[in-house]
Write a protein that holds these residues in place. Sequence first.
Motif, PDB file in Angstrom:
ATOM      1  N   LEU A   1      89.024 -20.550 -95.355  1.00  0.00           N
ATOM      2  CA  LEU A   1      89.605 -21.722 -96.021  1.00  0.00           C
ATOM      3  C   LEU A   1      90.589 -21.224 -97.076  1.00  0.00           C
ATOM      4  O   LEU A   1      90.410 -21.434 -98.272  1.00  0.00           O
ATOM      5  N   ALA A   2      91.625 -20.525 -96.624  1.00  0.00           N
ATOM      6  CA  ALA A   2      92.598 -19.936 -97.539  1.00  0.00           C
ATOM      7  C   ALA A   2      93.926 -19.757 -96.825  1.00  0.00           C
ATOM      8  O   ALA A   2      93.988 -19.688 -95.597  1.00  0.00           O
ATOM      9  N   TRP A   3      94.973 -19.677 -97.615  1.00  0.00           N
ATOM     10  CA  TRP A   3      96.299 -19.349 -97.080  1.00  0.00           C
ATOM     11  C   TRP A   3      96.301 -17.873 -96.690  1.00  0.00           C
ATOM     12  O   TRP A   3      95.741 -17.029 -97.372  1.00  0.00           O
ATOM     13  N   GLY A   4      96.959 -17.552 -95.600  1.00  0.00           N
ATOM     14  CA  GLY A   4      97.139 -16.161 -95.219  1.00  0.00           C
ATOM     15  C   GLY A   4      96.200 -15.709 -94.129  1.00  0.00           C
ATOM     16  O   GLY A   4      95.330 -16.450 -93.662  1.00  0.00           O
ATOM     17  N   ARG A   5      96.403 -14.459 -93.733  1.00  0.00           N
ATOM     18  CA  ARG A   5      95.585 -13.836 -92.699  1.00  0.00           C
ATOM     19  C   ARG A   5      94.764 -12.710 -93.318  1.00  0.00           C
ATOM     20  O   ARG A   5      95.239 -11.990 -94.189  1.00  0.00           O
ATOM     21  N   PHE A   6      93.551 -12.543 -92.847  1.00  0.00           N
ATOM     22  CA  PHE A   6      92.641 -11.542 -93.399  1.00  0.00           C
ATOM     23  C   PHE A   6      92.050 -10.715 -92.267  1.00  0.00           C
ATOM     24  O   PHE A   6      91.542 -11.269 -91.289  1.00  0.00           O
ATOM     25  N   GLN A   7      92.127  -9.389 -92.432  1.00  0.00           N
ATOM     26  CA  GLN A   7      91.488  -8.497 -91.472  1.00  0.00           C
ATOM     27  C   GLN A   7      90.071  -8.215 -91.951  1.00  0.00           C
ATOM     28  O   GLN A   7      89.874  -7.747 -93.072  1.00  0.00           O
ATOM     29  N   PRO A   8      89.059  -8.485 -91.149  1.00  0.00           N
ATOM     30  CA  PRO A   8      87.681  -8.233 -91.573  1.00  0.00           C
ATOM     31  C   PRO A   8      87.461  -6.766 -91.920  1.00  0.00           C
ATOM     32  O   PRO A   8      88.015  -5.863 -91.281  1.00  0.00           O
ATOM     33  N   GLY A   9      86.667  -6.537 -92.944  1.00  0.00           N
ATOM     34  CA  GLY A   9      86.390  -5.179 -93.378  1.00  0.00           C
ATOM     35  C   GLY A   9      85.289  -5.142 -94.400  1.00  0.00           C
ATOM     36  O   GLY A   9      84.382  -5.989 -94.379  1.00  0.00           O
ATOM     37  N   SER A  10      85.355  -4.202 -95.336  1.00  0.00           N
ATOM     38  CA  SER A  10      84.248  -3.975 -96.273  1.00  0.00           C
ATOM     39  C   SER A  10      84.598  -4.224 -97.729  1.00  0.00           C
ATOM     40  O   SER A  10      83.750  -4.056 -98.603  1.00  0.00           O
ATOM     41  N   LEU A  11      85.839  -4.609 -98.041  1.00  0.00           N
ATOM     42  CA  LEU A  11      86.261  -4.825 -99.428  1.00  0.00           C
ATOM     43  C   LEU A  11      86.065  -6.274 -99.835  1.00  0.00           C
ATOM     44  O   LEU A  11      86.664  -7.185 -99.254  1.00  0.00           O
ATOM     45  N   GLY A  12      85.236  -6.509-100.836  1.00  0.00           N
ATOM     46  CA  GLY A  12      85.105  -7.836-101.427  1.00  0.00           C
ATOM     47  C   GLY A  12      86.173  -8.014-102.489  1.00  0.00           C
ATOM     48  O   GLY A  12      86.359  -7.136-103.340  1.00  0.00           O
ATOM     49  N   VAL A  13      86.886  -9.132-102.454  1.00  0.00           N
ATOM     50  CA  VAL A  13      87.988  -9.384-103.384  1.00  0.00           C
ATOM     51  C   VAL A  13      87.710 -10.657-104.167  1.00  0.00           C
ATOM     52  O   VAL A  13      87.473 -11.722-103.580  1.00  0.00           O
ATOM     53  N   VAL A  14      87.731 -10.550-105.498  1.00  0.00           N
ATOM     54  CA  VAL A  14      87.648 -11.705-106.392  1.00  0.00           C
ATOM     55  C   VAL A  14      88.884 -11.663-107.266  1.00  0.00           C
ATOM     56  O   VAL A  14      89.113 -10.674-107.972  1.00  0.00           O
TER      57      VAL A  14
END
Length: 675
Positions: free
Chosen positions: A130-143
């Motif tokens: 539920l966000a703008w953009g594309r995300f590649q699944p991985g291990s980095l949590g971003v806040v």
Amino acid sequence: MIFSDPASVAVVGASDDPAKWGHWLARGALAGLDRRAVHLVNRSGGSVLSHPTVRSLSELAEAPELVVLAVPAAVVPAVVDEALAVGVRGFVGITSGIDERVIGRIREAGARLLGPNCLGVFDAATSLHLAWGRFQPGSLGVVSQSGQVGLEIAGLAASSGLGVSRFVSVGNQADVTATEALLDLVSHDMTTVVGVYLESFGPGIVAAMSSLRAAGKPVVLLTVGSSSAAQEAALSHTGALTSSLDVVDAACRRAGALRVSTPAALVDLAAVLKSGIPRGGRVGIISDSGGQGAIAADLAVAAGLSVPALVSGRNPIDLAGAGEQDMENYTRAVSALVRGGEVDTVVLSGYFGSYGADTPSLESAEVSVATSICSLARETGVLVTVHSMCADSAAVRALRAGGVPVQHTIERAVAALGDAARLGALSRPVAGTPSGPELSVLPGIIESGDPFGGDPCVSLPYRSGYLAARELLSFVRFPNAHPVTSKAEVVATTLRGPYALKADWLAHKSEHGGVKINLTDPAAAFEEMESRLGPGTYVLEEMDTREHAVELIIGAKRDHSFGPVILVGAGGIHAELFKDTAIELAPVTPATARDMLARLVSAPLLSGRRGAQPVDLTALAQVIAQISETLVARPDLAEIELNPVRVGPDGVLAVDALIIPSGDTLNDTSGRRVA
């Protein structure tokens, strides 16, 4: 689970127009159709992305668990009222400018709001997008407090092969805070490293970062505030010497996190930490070019790493064409270093990763070597990173997939290793460091009497002068002194000269001629000073005449984001000129205080130079710790400062002090309290 794995979602403002937020949010939501119910709301009806829509939430048979607000601010109040009426309990506020009254209604209903003015939320483990953009699944949590910065971090993570496990754009933090988002990552199995971008820091942020560290998930922090415009103006030397980033770094040390300066540095470090934290800063270097090995060595030393001479062979190791003769020589060289026990990290720099790209017939052999290097790193626990002249190849992808980070420039590869080594040191807390603000009150702090007869737990003296500070800080040794208000009192003194005379009320005495030292005729000095500064309480004091005493400043202040902090540094009238300081969150133990002293550029002065004896570090560290505890124990204090503190082999003597009650403002010219 409402913002990580809702049972159903609704996108209000869904659109078929690829240029609109509603299109990106609808497309992302529909990607999770196999896990949850997805509802698209468009006031015109019809379909979006070939999926049927409803005109309003009230048309749905059941209330969605999470609603995304992607409509103009003017429409939001009506949408929120309708959503609350049907039982919605969670909102993602993409829209900016949402009225405080609307936010209040969400809180009153017991619902939660992420945002407003946020970019959205993504969770790779639950197919929530539920966000703008594309995300590649991985291990980095971003806040991230900034959606755009967070999106840049996610993009860099994708290009590095790291990917994103969860992305939370907190926006204005009207309800859900960055602290909550970080704490939610503690139990998020897919997250192994956390990247944070914040412009302001709310309550609990240090505890949240500490919890992540304890869970084995290192935190990399990106923030702003290095410019002078971002620093808080303050009356005292302590305030002038304490920048916003100094305090942030102290918070990171307390939490075992590390601050970086750019999104790229954040991702580079996170890519290294994905495989763990290095045990130390010794690095072994392998290259297939003598020049590249030498450059790597110089950069490693500049990054705070050591390039030790090895009993087992040379360091850097120059393969000098051996890779072309037999590519397994790369494996053998890496194996020798990671198994030798003489280094904590390894850098492989040069052509490796380019063989298959330039000569396709070599691709299979190169990928096999890359896989072996990854296995060696996992088996031994020695971190290996690669600088490859090729930005992307089958071997580069194999290295990244196997947990070995790859950079296209040697400076980024080595800088990330240096940061990782520093984080490793931070992740080993100093023995005895307090874990929180709780502490036992030291005798003589709260119980000590107020020199003006007030309750020391509730109020402070009307003036924040030197005499009041001496009375409050009863555990500190000061020179013999007494207050004087007339020449007759000066003449009648029983103190021994030489003398010092001070205007009690002035914060910066030297700047205003409010202090005179080495006096043999204090009465004449009093007449002159009183004629300039006017009637008031002055302090007549015996001079400290010890030779080889080192002057320091010890200051404690209440930071608006992180609470009490403690500072120690080179002191005296030139404290702000030298700016040689060390800062930590308060309270600190004597062990941490000694570590602070060791970080000073002027630390060698404390160990004795040119025939001088070492100073009493034990007593000095105890005073620093007690000052830090005093500020924590006294919420009615904004600042405490001792400057200068003269320390020698026979102990610590403070020859000036300042206290500022919370909420007080002092006019430093007159020294009088301003209402």
